[in-house]
Design a protein around this motif. Sequence first.
Motif, PDB file in Angstrom:
ATOM      1  N   GLN A   1      -7.147   0.723   0.315  1.00  0.00           N
ATOM      2  CA  GLN A   1      -7.334  -0.579   0.943  1.00  0.00           C
ATOM      3  C   GLN A   1      -8.439  -0.518   1.991  1.00  0.00           C
ATOM      4  O   GLN A   1      -9.309  -1.366   2.047  1.00  0.00           O
ATOM      5  CB  GLN A   1      -6.022  -1.015   1.592  1.00  0.00           C
ATOM      6  CG  GLN A   1      -6.108  -2.378   2.235  1.00  0.00           C
ATOM      7  CD  GLN A   1      -4.756  -2.821   2.772  1.00  0.00           C
ATOM      8  OE1 GLN A   1      -3.764  -2.121   2.644  1.00  0.00           O
ATOM      9  NE2 GLN A   1      -4.717  -3.998   3.343  1.00  0.00           N
TER      10      GLN A   1
ATOM     11  N   ASP B   1      -6.218  -1.734  -4.646  1.00  0.00           N
ATOM     12  CA  ASP B   1      -5.591  -2.254  -3.425  1.00  0.00           C
ATOM     13  C   ASP B   1      -6.544  -3.192  -2.703  1.00  0.00           C
ATOM     14  O   ASP B   1      -7.486  -2.756  -2.034  1.00  0.00           O
ATOM     15  CB  ASP B   1      -5.193  -1.084  -2.508  1.00  0.00           C
ATOM     16  CG  ASP B   1      -4.214  -1.515  -1.418  1.00  0.00           C
ATOM     17  OD1 ASP B   1      -4.018  -2.739  -1.257  1.00  0.00           O
ATOM     18  OD2 ASP B   1      -3.655  -0.629  -0.760  1.00  0.00           O
ATOM     19  N   GLU B   2      -6.308  -4.495  -2.851  1.00  0.00           N
ATOM     20  CA  GLU B   2      -7.084  -5.519  -2.140  1.00  0.00           C
ATOM     21  C   GLU B   2      -8.591  -5.286  -2.228  1.00  0.00           C
ATOM     22  O   GLU B   2      -9.221  -4.928  -1.243  1.00  0.00           O
ATOM     23  CB  GLU B   2      -6.650  -5.588  -0.671  1.00  0.00           C
ATOM     24  CG  GLU B   2      -5.193  -5.947  -0.527  1.00  0.00           C
ATOM     25  CD  GLU B   2      -4.845  -6.459   0.849  1.00  0.00           C
ATOM     26  OE1 GLU B   2      -5.756  -6.944   1.552  1.00  0.00           O
ATOM     27  OE2 GLU B   2      -3.670  -6.398   1.213  1.00  0.00           O
TER      28      GLU B   2
ATOM     29  N   SER C   1       0.841  -1.214   0.000  1.00  0.00           N
ATOM     30  CA  SER C   1       0.000   0.000   0.000  1.00  0.00           C
ATOM     31  C   SER C   1       0.863   1.245   0.000  1.00  0.00           C
ATOM     32  O   SER C   1       0.528   2.262  -0.618  1.00  0.00           O
ATOM     33  CB  SER C   1      -0.912   0.012   1.222  1.00  0.00           C
ATOM     34  OG  SER C   1      -1.730  -1.128   1.204  1.00  0.00           O
TER      35      SER C   1
HETATM   36 MG    MG Z   1      -1.936  -2.692   2.164  1.00  0.00          MG
END
Ligand code: MG
Lengths: 360, 397, 239, 239, 287
Positions: D85, D162-163, D43
């Motif tokens: 995230q 991000d995820e 991240s």
């Molecule tokens: Mg992360």
Amino acid sequence: MTIAIPSLKVETRTRASSVSRLIALAVLALGLAAPFLVSRGAVQDLFFILTMLVLAQSWNLLAGYAGLISVGQQVFVGFGAYAMFGAVILFGIDPIPAILIAGVLSALLAIPTAFFTFRLYGPYFAIGTWVVAEVVRLLLAQWKTLGGGTGTSLPREAVRDMAGVGLLRDLFGMKPAQASDAITYWLALILAAATIGFIYRLLRSKQGLGLAAVRDNEQAARAVGVDARRMKAMVYLATAFMTGLAGALIYVQKARISPDAAFSVTDWTAYVIFIVVIGGIGTIEGPILGVILFFLLQNLLADYGSWYLLMLGLAGILTMLFAPRGLWGAFSDRTGIQLFPVRRTLVGGPSVHQGGSSHG
Amino acid sequence: QNAAIKLGYVSPQTGPLAAFGEADSFVIDAFLMAAKAKGLNYEIIVKDSQSNPNRAAEVAKQLIVDDEVNLMLVASTPETTNPVATTAEAEGMPCISTVAPWQPWFIGQQGNPGDPASWKPFDYAFHFFWGLEDVIAVFTNMWAQVETNKKVGGLFPNDGDGNAWGDKVVGFPPVLEKMGYSLNDPGRYQNMTDDFSAQINAFKAGQCEIITGVVIPPDFTTFWNQAKQQGFVPKVASIGKALLFPQAVEALGNAGHNLSSEVWWSPSHPFKSSLTGETSAEVAAAFTKTTGRPWTQPIGFAHALFELAVDALTRAEDPTDGDAVAAAIAATRLDTLVGPIAWDGKGLPPFAAKNIAKTPLVGGQWRLKDGGGYDLVITDNKTAPNIPTGGTMEAIA
Amino acid sequence: MTALLETKGLKAFYGDFQALFGVDITVAEGETIAIIGANGAGKTTLMRALSGVLTNAPDSVFCRGEAVGALAAPDILARGIAMVSEGRRLFPSLTVEENLMIGAYGKRRGAWTLATVYDLFPILKERRANPATALSGGQQQMVAIGRALMANPDVLLCDEISLGLAPVVVRDIYAAFPRIRESGAAIVIVEQDIGQALKVANRVYCMMEGRITLSGRPEALSRAAIHAAYFGAQSHDHS
Amino acid sequence: MSLLQLDSVSKRFGALTVADAISLTVENGEALGIIGPNGAGKSTLFNLITGTIAPDSGAIRFAGADVTRTPPMARCLSGMGRTFQIPQPFEKLTVFENLLVAGSFGARRSEADAYDHCAEILVETGLIDKANVPAGGLSLLQRKRLELARALATEPRLLLLDEIAGGLTEGECQALVATIRAIHAKGVAVIWIEHVLHALTSVVERLLVLHFGRVIGIGAPAEIMASRDVQEIYLGIEI
Amino acid sequence: MTILDTIVQGVLLGGLYALFAAGLSLVFGIMRLVNLAHGDLIVLAAFLILVLVNGLGLNPFLAVLIVMPLMFIAGYALQAVLLNRTLGKDVLPPLLVTFGLSIVLQNALLEGFSADSRRISAGALETASINLGAVTIGLMPLMAFLSAVAVIVGLNLLIYRTALGRAFRATSDDPVTAGLMGIRPRQVFAVATGLAMAVVAIAALYLGTRANFDPTAGPARLIYAFEAVIIGGLGSLWGTLAGGVILGVAQTLGAAVNPEWQILSGHLAFLAVLLIRPRGLFPRAVD
Ligand SMILES: [Mg+2]
Ligand SMILES: Nc1ncnc2c1ncn2[C@@H]1O[C@H](COP(=O)(O)OP(=O)(O)OP(=O)(O)O)[C@@H](O)[C@H]1O
Ligand SMILES: Nc1ncnc2c1ncn2[C@@H]1O[C@H](COP(=O)(O)OP(=O)(O)OP(=O)(O)O)[C@@H](O)[C@H]1O
Ligand SMILES: [Mg+2]
């Protein structure tokens, strides 16, 4: 692949807002006629309410929408008032154009003050604005031609011969004092309507959307291309302009100025903050409700001297603790009514439901 | 029975200036009783300025517009009198004002105080009190009683009074120079200053033996203590404003002994009320009896304000007509509790002749009493010989 | 016999988002439990619920038979449950030694003192006067564990102590576990590093989307089942 | 000319090195996956690329311009769209308004011009039913979808995810993969951080492994997954 | 050597400002709470001392010892009942609640004590001084300065040497994790505010003996206190002392040029520091 949504429409109006639009027009019309309908005392009360409303809406825009909590807005009231006095006394300008000049100068003052205060965040910003206001007060108190710390009065003729006074006297046989009251009142009415109109338009514009985004989450707003700093600076400047206009107008009516009065934290910032908080911060309706309550409270309790201020302080504390969104916020949350909706509602389209929870 | 005549009265009853308004309810109660006894029908609407100039202007408007008073009365410090008088003047409402030296009252209401050519008299606003020339005369007379080097240190704040006292044209500087005193004026300071070392150093360097000025009580305490700490003890300290009230002098502890001040009214002033016939001593005694507090100087002037109101309104052709009342005020010749009053321009420059009436002023010194507390002893009466002295000036030990 | 620590139908919410859907676990005296599961399975949430950071329904968590679900963190600590938080969460304005000492704020007495913690992690003694954040990740993790030990807990909850650490460092840290167990504390570890977890644990719970999907003794669990649980695909036919 | 180029970019937080001389090139229209253990600095790498944090050293070029010191706002306008995230919606605005902000500011359109475009994206990402709901009332999964939708509304040339697949059901995950493929197919470059490997590998052309802020492998997904280093470090399973 | 004297007087004045600011700095540093009622609380304490001095004929220094625990309790209660509810991400609630409190306190004092300006008498000490040739140092200002130093040394010892101080710092860093250590953040905050109020009692003694005070004297003191805290940097008590001294010296130097510039110079010094170092002179590393 594009998906065509033929019946898509975006609406920003609600039934309540259409009603309130009519009410607003009626109120405005009635307001314009007020000097002919009610006593001079009532006109002066209305003037007080309207100018406080302008201050409250400006502070609300600043704190409630841009997240800039200032306890130094009195700097623009005082500076606007002094600019107007300077224009009238030193340059012999008529008070009414002088008010406009004062507004512009206040907005200009916002540039150097922003230079200092925008380096600060949160509580630091609040204290910074206060110090800046003190500095400007102390500087103006050195300006001997406008009376220094003593203060000064507007020349009697300046107000008596103000633009429009003659006209009113000729048309309606008003006495000069009465006519100048009416004129300042109309200006206050126009200013209040324009302020609300401006804020409402701003909030419904693209910039307003960006502002709301910055308020909700500054980091995310920057990440989707909103220039948060510029947005805040713009709001700061706009409120300086409106506050400066209001300050100048108030002091045309008062006709006497001194640094301590014009830069009073209590009169021009504390009261305003209470109005906004008790009414409901972050809404346009809140300050309107707040200023009416404030006026009633002041009239009911003014003779009790310090008890009145004590009650006001308590009311502010209690609202903040138990109804942080203010009276209007609490009302609106419960009923869903908004007089000045800014929602963009998506209607139509293949599977859009026009769900009930369209209020935030 | 006629409708009652309405008087509007504005004074600071709460806030930092509240000491000035302390005697108001006593004076008003006494006045209403006396008026009733005389068969006069008066109503008084009292408004508290909360020591706030914005508020003073606002309540003045309310009195004029909502309450439709016949005459506006206002007292105590330019912060209160000026906004009220300005409002009354703009509204065409006759107004009698007092308890502020006339210069800050008159000049402070001019558009450009720095330009005497632009000053204009008022049509409706009238003021009675003494002026700076009087206080200068009183102070210098007192100083003359003590052997000094004639070097004077000045403490003038940047407020209505301070700017007037320190003014190069109408204030202390030109007169003192003429009389052979040299004035050391370091400059205007802001009220509520925490440190006076700059002034003390300047006075020490200038070897000042006399201190004068118009200082608010907290600042004088700060100054006086600091001066003593710094080993600066002048022979004479004649200070306006800070030493008006006994409480303020008592707050200095023993350090208040022999400080001197202007005296505009005292129980020993040989005047009587035109309304009740009481003497100064009787009024002061009645105040102490009713409230349990020591007498203060504003009592006499608040009382006189009502004397003048009754006098003018009785003489006015039509008490409800502003112009008639203003004319009656202008024609006043009345012996009041604070002395004879007439707006006849006596002792005044031409520009102020129309709106100002002067009252006598003498000087006094605070003396520690044996049992604690202070007495204000009149020590100089050259300016008003009819007011008896109680002693002569003593240098500060 | 009542368990040292037990959850019954534990649910947890973040606003209107439900993160745990009725979790039942038990921890017996002196036992070492491992909780494994994929990212976002709810392991940290479970730890937070056990340690009182999140408050729950009173009768969803029991400590020696007492319902403690609604108690706040300091009260839970007073009952002997201490936690090493995910991400270590050392106090940056405190030195290493102060971080350790603050672990003893609750004044529970027992085997763990500054001296014994320094004995367990000698490197910390050398760095005692440094700000805690000036240490390497592994050393910081030692501080975090030492800080929790200073409370002399009966149950030590460890959330992802190998997070972001090189395998060698992880091994060093896990080397301390036998000593911790000797002091009598039960241990609950949350691990993504399954290998480590299986090595030290007496029992394993596997979590998936807020539920326990697999539990048992490590040697009894097939690697396939764990691997599946870990990556979230086709895991439901095990358990 | 490459779309994005990182030249030995480093970042430290105190003693912790979260980006260690990372060099990386992403071509126009490419899809790159990033994996690595928790706390590896994934991240942070996004934050460096999008300007939320400034690197201590190194340079970043985007679309031919040096953007090392430009603010996030300007980078968005030049074509970077990102998700967070931890979702960061504008909570008091509705889902539709959330998109409008991005669609009008990020894509430099007038508000009215952005309406159609934003509504389309709502349909594409399956959020159209929630269009008028304040974002604060969304569940976590919906928030993650909103993150994607909002990033898309800025009309990026480079999309940073991000995820966003964690916690999805198999079916939802496949739908997400299809959506991202469709975006990619339009020529948008994608960088995707993801723990759900099967989803990631079915989209990306290259895979980058990050550990301790260092790039320890980059290449075709199959190749990377087969590497011993990666297996040991990322999965922590000793083979 | 007037310039030397000017600086010495400024430094002593700075001690008084630091004393006003120390409690604020403590509270600000630990819980980021901006207490706009701080000045009014100083005035409240001054009135309490006055009541004891006038009512019971106590020596003011003795009276302070009684007022300190009273103010501690008041501060504890204030934080526990009112201020703890306002803590959070949003800066508005604490600002507004303390602002409301300031107005309430001022007016309650007005009702209770009237607007008269009062003074606490310290007898012969008031005017005593030490003559050092070029400079003369007033005993009370010197004691105020030394008290400020003592308060700061004391608070620093507390913060850096005791378990309570560690709890302060830990809670300030991370209240949630502090909870896991058995610390109750709300209680810690209440103790901190209590301590700040005990310091306020000391500040009140010097305020009340130096000049007159009345119920509305608070806000004028507050702004200097804030400036001292911000110049010094969040969380640094020595910084606060430095901030107070900078303000004091700026004021006396400004006044030496012309008294008109006295208060203005203090504010301008504050703005100048902000311009160069927006986080103050000695900011805490982590924030
Ligand atoms: Mg992360
Ligand atoms: N403060 C929070 N607010 C909202 N949702 C949260 C919050 N904390 C966690 N969640 C969500 O709750 C679910 C469970 O999260 P949790 O942190 O317990 O998972 P985890 O198993 O510890 O994962 P990881 O391996 O990433 O540490 C996730 O979907 C997570 O995104
Ligand atoms: N602003 C910050 N200040 C200090 N440390 C930070 C900051 N941001 C991140 N870190 C630390 O940097 C390291 C890398 O964090 P990062 O969020 O980049 O990891 P990640 O690879 O995205 O992990 P995850 O899989 O958990 O999302 C972590 O140890 C984190 O605690
Ligand atoms: Mg976790």
